[in-house]
Design a protein around this motif. Structure first.
Motif, short mmCIF file in Angstrom:
data_model
loop_
_atom_site.label_atom_id
_atom_site.label_comp_id
_atom_site.label_asym_id
_atom_site.label_seq_id
_atom_site.Cartn_x
_atom_site.Cartn_y
_atom_site.Cartn_z
N GLY A 41 -26.19 47.26 18.86
CA GLY A 41 -26.70 45.93 18.52
C GLY A 41 -26.65 44.94 19.66
N SER A 42 -26.42 45.44 20.89
CA SER A 42 -26.27 44.55 22.05
C SER A 42 -27.58 44.20 22.73
CB SER A 42 -25.32 45.19 23.08
OG SER A 42 -25.82 46.45 23.48
N SER A 43 -28.63 45.01 22.53
CA SER A 43 -29.88 44.73 23.22
C SER A 43 -31.07 45.02 22.32
CB SER A 43 -29.99 45.58 24.50
OG SER A 43 -29.95 46.96 24.20
N PHE A 44 -32.14 44.23 22.53
CA PHE A 44 -33.37 44.36 21.76
C PHE A 44 -34.20 45.51 22.33
CE2 PHE A 44 -37.83 43.30 20.99
CZ PHE A 44 -37.81 43.08 19.61
N ILE A 45 -34.61 46.46 21.46
CA ILE A 45 -35.37 47.62 21.96
C ILE A 45 -36.73 47.75 21.26
CG2 ILE A 45 -33.34 48.94 22.65
CD1 ILE A 45 -33.56 50.47 20.03
N GLY A 46 -37.11 46.75 20.51
CA GLY A 46 -38.42 46.78 19.88
C GLY A 46 -38.54 47.87 18.83
N PHE A 47 -39.63 48.65 18.93
CA PHE A 47 -39.91 49.68 17.93
C PHE A 47 -39.37 51.05 18.33
CE2 PHE A 47 -43.01 46.41 16.94
CZ PHE A 47 -43.02 46.41 15.55
N ASP A 48 -38.44 51.10 19.26
CA ASP A 48 -37.91 52.40 19.72
C ASP A 48 -37.25 53.18 18.59
OD1 ASP A 48 -38.83 51.72 22.16
OD2 ASP A 48 -36.88 51.63 23.18
N ASN A 49 -36.53 52.49 17.71
CA ASN A 49 -35.89 53.18 16.60
C ASN A 49 -36.92 53.81 15.66
OD1 ASN A 49 -33.11 52.75 17.17
ND2 ASN A 49 -33.29 50.64 16.46
N TYR A 50 -38.03 53.13 15.46
CA TYR A 50 -39.08 53.67 14.60
C TYR A 50 -39.78 54.85 15.29
CZ TYR A 50 -38.40 49.52 11.76
OH TYR A 50 -37.84 48.56 10.96
N GLN A 51 -39.90 54.77 16.61
CA GLN A 51 -40.46 55.90 17.35
C GLN A 51 -39.54 57.12 17.25
OE1 GLN A 51 -41.21 55.06 21.47
NE2 GLN A 51 -42.03 57.10 21.90
N THR A 52 -38.24 56.87 17.37
CA THR A 52 -37.26 57.96 17.22
C THR A 52 -37.33 58.57 15.83
OG1 THR A 52 -35.77 56.89 18.79
CG2 THR A 52 -34.80 58.53 17.32
N LEU A 53 -37.54 57.72 14.84
CA LEU A 53 -37.59 58.15 13.45
C LEU A 53 -38.69 59.20 13.23
CD1 LEU A 53 -36.60 57.76 10.54
CD2 LEU A 53 -38.12 55.79 10.36
N PHE A 54 -39.80 59.05 13.95
CA PHE A 54 -40.93 59.96 13.74
C PHE A 54 -41.03 61.04 14.81
CE2 PHE A 54 -42.20 56.20 11.32
CZ PHE A 54 -42.60 56.78 10.13
N THR A 55 -40.07 61.09 15.73
CA THR A 55 -40.14 62.10 16.80
C THR A 55 -38.92 63.01 16.85
OG1 THR A 55 -39.26 60.46 18.37
CG2 THR A 55 -41.66 60.71 18.26
N ARG A 56 -37.75 62.54 16.41
CA ARG A 56 -36.54 63.36 16.48
C ARG A 56 -36.58 64.44 15.40
NH1 ARG A 56 -30.67 60.50 16.71
NH2 ARG A 56 -30.61 61.11 14.51
N SER A 57 -36.06 65.62 15.70
CA SER A 57 -36.19 66.77 14.80
C SER A 57 -35.52 66.54 13.44
CB SER A 57 -35.61 68.02 15.45
OG SER A 57 -34.23 67.84 15.77
N ASP A 58 -34.31 65.96 13.43
CA ASP A 58 -33.61 65.80 12.16
C ASP A 58 -34.28 64.75 11.27
OD1 ASP A 58 -32.94 63.77 13.86
OD2 ASP A 58 -30.79 63.83 13.47
N THR A 59 -34.76 63.66 11.86
CA THR A 59 -35.44 62.63 11.06
C THR A 59 -36.81 63.12 10.59
OG1 THR A 59 -36.18 61.62 13.14
CG2 THR A 59 -34.22 60.69 12.10
N LYS A 60 -37.49 63.92 11.43
CA LYS A 60 -38.78 64.50 11.00
C LYS A 60 -38.57 65.46 9.83
CE LYS A 60 -41.76 65.93 14.04
NZ LYS A 60 -42.31 66.63 15.22
N ALA A 61 -37.48 66.23 9.89
CA ALA A 61 -37.17 67.14 8.77
C ALA A 61 -36.90 66.35 7.50
CB ALA A 61 -35.97 68.01 9.13
N ALA A 62 -36.21 65.21 7.64
CA ALA A 62 -35.93 64.36 6.47
C ALA A 62 -37.22 63.81 5.87
CB ALA A 62 -35.00 63.23 6.87
#
Length: 442
Positions: A41-62
């Protein structure tokens, strides 16, 4: 309408509005803002978390599994609820049937998860499903009594592990052959096994002995020789193979001896793989095996066995809920409409399909949408039933939210998952509210 001043009305509503803001509005707003920051929570990263959500293997499996949960589980539960509701109207013991079907609703998700974790155990001695499955399988295909039997490296027989095994040299009529095997524990030999006997040579025939060439104790027995304490392999099949074809076959007697006709002269003796077939141990219901995969551009939509098995547990719990609601709707259908359809010559299936189901459409829609909202937040069953080895394969968004927040300490990604779940729930809730308002107007 009552003349109450707006200020007074607001004062009465204020406690509820404060609670609503503190428990609903603020957490939603905070989650949305937090989803744009990194793990700490120390720095603003924009939509990176949402990008990770749709690209990382475990979140894609979910995401993949949640799609199947939303499509299959509510549909199957609603369909079963409809069938059960119609059935219970036509049978004498309908009340008892309703009680049995609805009873799982009284069980917590935790208890249901533990129950089905045991039910799906792969060991047929523990898992009820595999106990039934293996019993049916063994009725049509029995296992061998000698699954571990094999020859030594310097024995007359050779072959791959699990069979088949062939003699290294062709056999000749009028001679007796010793075919020793090892690998079967003494307490696992069949009850019908008798002390092995060295077969006597017989003119014009091929004879031999198949036996367990192992005697406990140093110097107690002789390798490649039939000892008094060693037993034969009763029922083991022996084939004579010449030119790739089986020219003769037989099975060993209780003492391990066998006899083949003159046609076996010049052939190689073969012990088929069926002699060494392992016992069937059922299906790994909580494994990662995939039924099928649908390729959608850069995203593969697949359904695996562990997710399907957990859905069965969910349907077992919630089919009763669907049955009760649909049964209430069924009780409100005017009977004269059904009787009129029957008088006009409609069959029971036509009455069900063209009269009952259309009249129940509003109730079916409410049940279906309610269950869709419910499965979007499914967590308990997946967390408890899926073993650690396949939990990633059974992963869903609610479980991934928990793992990201508490196992990875990544509150940014967890907040992004929470926002995604909110966005998925809102259209479904809006549809449900719209249907309820339409019903209220009627």
């Amino acid at each position: 309408m009552t003349g109450t001043r707006r200020t007074v009305a607001l004062l009465f509503l204020l406690p509820a509005l404060v609670l609503l803001g503190a428990l609903v509005v603020y957490p939603i707003g905070y989650s949305v803002v937090r989803s744009f920051f990194n793990a700490s929570g120390s720095s603003f990263i924009g939509f990176d978390n949402y990008q990770t959500l749709f690209t990382r293997s475990d979140t894609k499996a979910a995401i993949n599994n949640n799609i199947w949960w939303v499509v299959l589980a509510p549909t199957v539960a609603t369909a079963l609820g409809l069938i059960f509701a119609v059935m219970t109207e036509r049978i004498r013991w309908g009340t008892a049937f309703k009680l049995v079907v609805f009873m799982p609703m009284a069980i917590s998700m935790l208890a249901a998860g533990i129950i089905f974790r045991l039910v799906y155990d792969q060991d047929p001695g523990k898992g009820a499903v595999n106990a039934v499955w293996t019993s049916v399988h063994d009725t049509f295909s029995s296992a061998s009594a000698f699954p571990k039997a094999h020859p030594r490296a310097d024995d007359p027989l050779a072959g791959r592990a699990g069979g088949p095994y062939l003699t290294k040299e062709p056999v000749q009529a009028g001679k007796a052959y010793l075919l020793p095997l090892v690998g079967v524990a003494a307490d696992q030999m069949p009850d019908g096994a008798k002390p092995a006997e060295a077969a006597a040579a017989s003119p014009g025939k091929v004879t031999g002995t198949l036996w367990q060439d192992f005697t406990l104790g140093k110097g107690a027995g002789k390798a490649k020789g039939v000892d008094p304490t060693e037993v034969g392999y009763p029922g083991m099949r022996v084939e004579a193979v010449k030119g790739g074809k089986v020219v003769a076959s037989t099975t060993a007697a209780a003492d391990g001896t066998f006899t083949l006709p003159a046609a076996a002269d010049g052939a190689k003796l073969r012990l088929p793989a069926a002699n060494f077939k392992e016992a069937y141990n059922g299906v790994d219901w909580l494994g990662d095996k995939k039924f099928f995969t649908i390729h959608l551009g850069g995203f593969d939509l697949y359904l695996n066995i562990v997710t399907t098995s957990i859905m069965v547990a969910y349907v077992w719990m919630w089919a009763g809920f669907a049955m009760v609601l649909i049964g209430a709707g069924l009780a409100g259908i005017p009977r004269e409409l059904l009787e009129a359809a029957r008088v006009d010559g409609a069959t029971e299936w036509q009455v069900f399909r063209r009269v009952t189901v259309p009249l129940l459409a509003p109730v079916l829609a409410v049940v279906l949408v309610t269950l869709m909202i419910n499965v979007l937040k499914i967590f308990d069953l997946v967390y408890i039933i899926a073993p650690g080895s396949t939990q990633d394969d059974a992963n869903v968004l609610a479980l991934q939210l928990y793992l990201s927040a508490f196992n990875e300490n990544n509150e940014g990604l967890a907040s992004a998952i929470a926002v995604l779940l909110l966005l998925l729930v809102i259209p479904v809730m809006w549809f449900n509210m719209r249907r309820l308002r339409q019903e209220a107007r009627r």
